[in-house]
Design a protein around this motif. Structure first.
Motif, PDB file in Angstrom:
ATOM      1  N   VAL A  38      10.879 -18.515 -16.018  1.00  0.00           N
ATOM      2  CA  VAL A  38      10.999 -16.762 -15.724  1.00  0.00           C
ATOM      3  C   VAL A  38       9.662 -16.461 -15.059  1.00  0.00           C
ATOM      4  CG1 VAL A  38      12.292 -16.645 -17.710  1.00  0.00           C
ATOM      5  CG2 VAL A  38       9.961 -16.356 -17.933  1.00  0.00           C
ATOM      6  N   ASN A  39       9.813 -15.096 -14.561  1.00  0.00           N
ATOM      7  CA  ASN A  39       8.646 -14.488 -13.977  1.00  0.00           C
ATOM      8  C   ASN A  39       8.338 -13.718 -15.082  1.00  0.00           C
ATOM      9  OD1 ASN A  39       6.843 -13.186 -11.979  1.00  0.00           O
ATOM     10  ND2 ASN A  39       8.653 -13.475 -10.350  1.00  0.00           N
ATOM     11  N   THR A  40       7.099 -12.859 -14.747  1.00  0.00           N
ATOM     12  CA  THR A  40       6.637 -12.101 -15.719  1.00  0.00           C
ATOM     13  C   THR A  40       7.481 -11.164 -16.381  1.00  0.00           C
ATOM     14  OG1 THR A  40       5.643 -10.626 -14.168  1.00  0.00           O
ATOM     15  CG2 THR A  40       4.350 -12.709 -15.036  1.00  0.00           C
ATOM     16  N   GLY A  88      11.574 -24.551 -15.129  1.00  0.00           N
ATOM     17  CA  GLY A  88      11.403 -23.636 -16.319  1.00  0.00           C
ATOM     18  C   GLY A  88       9.559 -23.457 -16.254  1.00  0.00           C
ATOM     19  N   MET A  89       9.302 -22.379 -16.844  1.00  0.00           N
ATOM     20  CA  MET A  89       8.096 -21.873 -17.068  1.00  0.00           C
ATOM     21  C   MET A  89       7.931 -20.537 -17.798  1.00  0.00           C
ATOM     22  SD  MET A  89       7.584 -20.102 -13.271  1.00  0.00           S
ATOM     23  CE  MET A  89       8.965 -21.405 -12.910  1.00  0.00           C
ATOM     24  N   GLY A  90       6.804 -20.359 -18.276  1.00  0.00           N
ATOM     25  CA  GLY A  90       6.367 -19.130 -19.265  1.00  0.00           C
ATOM     26  C   GLY A  90       5.721 -19.740 -20.443  1.00  0.00           C
ATOM     27  N   GLY A  91       4.260 -19.569 -20.385  1.00  0.00           N
ATOM     28  CA  GLY A  91       3.518 -19.766 -21.425  1.00  0.00           C
ATOM     29  C   GLY A  91       3.244 -21.331 -21.792  1.00  0.00           C
ATOM     30  N   ILE A  92       3.571 -22.214 -20.694  1.00  0.00           N
ATOM     31  CA  ILE A  92       3.242 -23.696 -20.982  1.00  0.00           C
ATOM     32  C   ILE A  92       1.598 -23.936 -21.048  1.00  0.00           C
ATOM     33  CG2 ILE A  92       3.475 -25.958 -20.109  1.00  0.00           C
ATOM     34  CD1 ILE A  92       6.174 -25.091 -18.821  1.00  0.00           C
ATOM     35  N   VAL A 109       8.987 -28.224 -14.556  1.00  0.00           N
ATOM     36  CA  VAL A 109       7.935 -27.243 -15.061  1.00  0.00           C
ATOM     37  C   VAL A 109       6.979 -26.727 -14.158  1.00  0.00           C
ATOM     38  CG1 VAL A 109       8.926 -28.073 -17.456  1.00  0.00           C
ATOM     39  CG2 VAL A 109       6.725 -28.506 -16.492  1.00  0.00           C
ATOM     40  N   GLN A 110       6.639 -25.526 -14.439  1.00  0.00           N
ATOM     41  CA  GLN A 110       5.532 -24.880 -13.610  1.00  0.00           C
ATOM     42  C   GLN A 110       4.641 -24.314 -14.681  1.00  0.00           C
ATOM     43  OE1 GLN A 110       6.740 -22.344 -10.385  1.00  0.00           O
ATOM     44  NE2 GLN A 110       5.154 -20.859 -11.271  1.00  0.00           N
ATOM     45  N   ILE A 111       3.233 -24.481 -14.488  1.00  0.00           N
ATOM     46  CA  ILE A 111       2.255 -23.753 -15.157  1.00  0.00           C
ATOM     47  C   ILE A 111       1.360 -22.856 -14.423  1.00  0.00           C
ATOM     48  CG2 ILE A 111       0.274 -24.326 -16.457  1.00  0.00           C
ATOM     49  CD1 ILE A 111       1.079 -27.304 -16.596  1.00  0.00           C
ATOM     50  N   GLY A 112       1.408 -21.573 -14.992  1.00  0.00           N
ATOM     51  CA  GLY A 112       0.616 -20.537 -14.205  1.00  0.00           C
ATOM     52  C   GLY A 112      -0.409 -20.066 -14.944  1.00  0.00           C
ATOM     53  N   THR A 113      -0.517 -19.298 -16.019  1.00  0.00           N
ATOM     54  CA  THR A 113      -1.509 -18.531 -16.587  1.00  0.00           C
ATOM     55  C   THR A 113      -2.696 -19.550 -17.239  1.00  0.00           C
ATOM     56  OG1 THR A 113       0.137 -16.865 -17.124  1.00  0.00           O
ATOM     57  CG2 THR A 113      -2.040 -16.906 -18.430  1.00  0.00           C
TER      58      THR A 113
HETATM   59  C1  LIG Z   1      -1.846 -13.632 -11.889  1.00  0.00           C
HETATM   60  C2  LIG Z   1      -0.327 -13.940 -11.604  1.00  0.00           C
HETATM   61  C3  LIG Z   1       0.115 -13.907 -10.572  1.00  0.00           C
HETATM   62  C4  LIG Z   1       1.515 -14.065 -10.118  1.00  0.00           C
HETATM   63  N1  LIG Z   1       1.924 -14.195  -9.012  1.00  0.00           N
HETATM   64  C5  LIG Z   1       3.245 -14.331  -8.869  1.00  0.00           C
HETATM   65  C6  LIG Z   1       4.139 -14.341  -7.601  1.00  0.00           C
HETATM   66  O1  LIG Z   1       3.254 -13.985  -6.406  1.00  0.00           O
HETATM   67  N2  LIG Z   1       5.155 -14.786  -7.166  1.00  0.00           N
HETATM   68  C7  LIG Z   1       5.985 -15.055  -8.447  1.00  0.00           C
HETATM   69  O2  LIG Z   1       7.162 -15.330  -8.341  1.00  0.00           O
HETATM   70  N3  LIG Z   1       5.472 -15.160  -9.692  1.00  0.00           N
HETATM   71  C8  LIG Z   1       4.114 -14.757  -9.794  1.00  0.00           C
HETATM   72  N4  LIG Z   1       3.510 -14.948 -11.008  1.00  0.00           N
HETATM   73  C9  LIG Z   1       4.298 -15.548 -12.287  1.00  0.00           C
HETATM   74  C10 LIG Z   1       4.176 -16.814 -12.626  1.00  0.00           C
HETATM   75  O3  LIG Z   1       4.581 -17.567 -11.509  1.00  0.00           O
HETATM   76  C11 LIG Z   1       5.240 -17.207 -13.781  1.00  0.00           C
HETATM   77  O4  LIG Z   1       6.504 -17.209 -13.337  1.00  0.00           O
HETATM   78  C12 LIG Z   1       4.801 -16.384 -14.909  1.00  0.00           C
HETATM   79  O5  LIG Z   1       3.462 -16.094 -15.238  1.00  0.00           O
HETATM   80  C13 LIG Z   1       5.105 -17.182 -16.215  1.00  0.00           C
HETATM   81  O6  LIG Z   1       4.442 -18.472 -16.355  1.00  0.00           O
HETATM   82  P1  LIG Z   1       2.926 -18.671 -17.065  1.00  0.00           P
HETATM   83  O7  LIG Z   1       3.114 -18.103 -18.492  1.00  0.00           O
HETATM   84  O8  LIG Z   1       2.840 -20.088 -17.054  1.00  0.00           O
HETATM   85  O9  LIG Z   1       2.173 -18.031 -16.114  1.00  0.00           O
HETATM   86  C14 LIG Z   1       2.285 -14.635 -11.313  1.00  0.00           C
HETATM   87  C15 LIG Z   1       1.763 -14.676 -12.469  1.00  0.00           C
HETATM   88  C16 LIG Z   1       0.206 -14.366 -12.906  1.00  0.00           C
HETATM   89  C17 LIG Z   1      -0.527 -14.498 -14.036  1.00  0.00           C
END
Ligand SMILES: Cc1cc2nc3c(=O)[nH]c(=O)nc-3n(C[C@H](O)[C@H](O)[C@H](O)COP(=O)(O)O)c2cc1C
Length: 158
Positions: A38-40, A88-92, A109-113
């Motif tokens: 998911v996105n944020t 899938g992603m969100g808080g990994i 899976v994807q890792i963001g934060t």
């Molecule tokens: C600082 C930041 C910038 C982000 N920028 C984008 C973006 O440009 N495009 C996008 O699709 N998602 C963006 N995201 C969302 C992440 O790709 C991801 O979907 C979301 O944060 C959940 O994963 P996480 O909990 O591992 O971060 C961003 C997240 C953060 C924290």
């Protein structure tokens, strides 16, 4: 997008909807190669002393471990709705989190934060994933995808 490119098309789904699976279905029907979610989550925070919004834009995107159970649920809902792969992603933050997303139906899976806390978190997740596969005698990581065990819980007698 499908009509104007032969490149892979992978829409990123927002969780800020009631029925995320319907969006995954629409993406699939429109020719998407995969979906990512998911996105944020749209969120807001207020400083109670100053009574001012903590974010200058008032609203911001919530990510990280707090959203994980909702994200896992949404991946599972999409897995039951479409045949195309799910990223899938969100808080990994560790291997168990990544595996949870895979069992719910994520092919990748994807890792963001978590990268903000540890830029080498991927390394830890990968090592943990290898360890899990060894411990569970799993040779092919893709065999985990969607393999949540939903059979009735066995009763435990003392
Ligand atoms: C600082 C930041 C910038 C982000 N920028 C984008 C973006 O440009 N495009 C996008 O699709 N998602 C963006 N995201 C969302 C992440 O790709 C991801 O979907 C979301 O944060 C959940 O994963 P996480 O909990 O591992 O971060 C961003 C997240 C953060 C924290």
């Amino acid at each position: 997008m499908r009509k104007v490119t032969t490149l892979p098309v992978i829409p990123k789904l927002t969780p800020n909807v009631t029925d995320v699976a319907s969006f995954a279905r629409a993406a699939e029907e429109s020719g998407a190669d995969a979906v990512s979610l998911v996105n944020t989550f749209l969120a807001m925070a207020i400083d109670v002393d100053t009574r001012r919004p903590k974010l200058s834009n008032m609203l911001g995107g919530l990510s990280g471990p707090a959203i994980r159970p909702i994200a896992v649920r949404m991946v599972w809902e999409c897995f039951n709705a479409v045949k195309i792969p799910i990223i899938g992603m969100g808080g990994i933050v560790d291997a168990a989190d990544a595996i949870e997303f895979m069992l719910a139906g994520s092919t990748a899976v994807q890792i963001g934060t978590a990268n903000f806390a540890d830029p080498f978190v991927w390394n830890k997740v990968l090592a943990g994933l290898r360890d899990y596969l060894t411990r569970h005698g799993v040779s092919d990581v893709t065999s985990l995808v969607g393999q949540i065990d939903t059979s009735p819980r066995k009763e435990v007698h003392a």
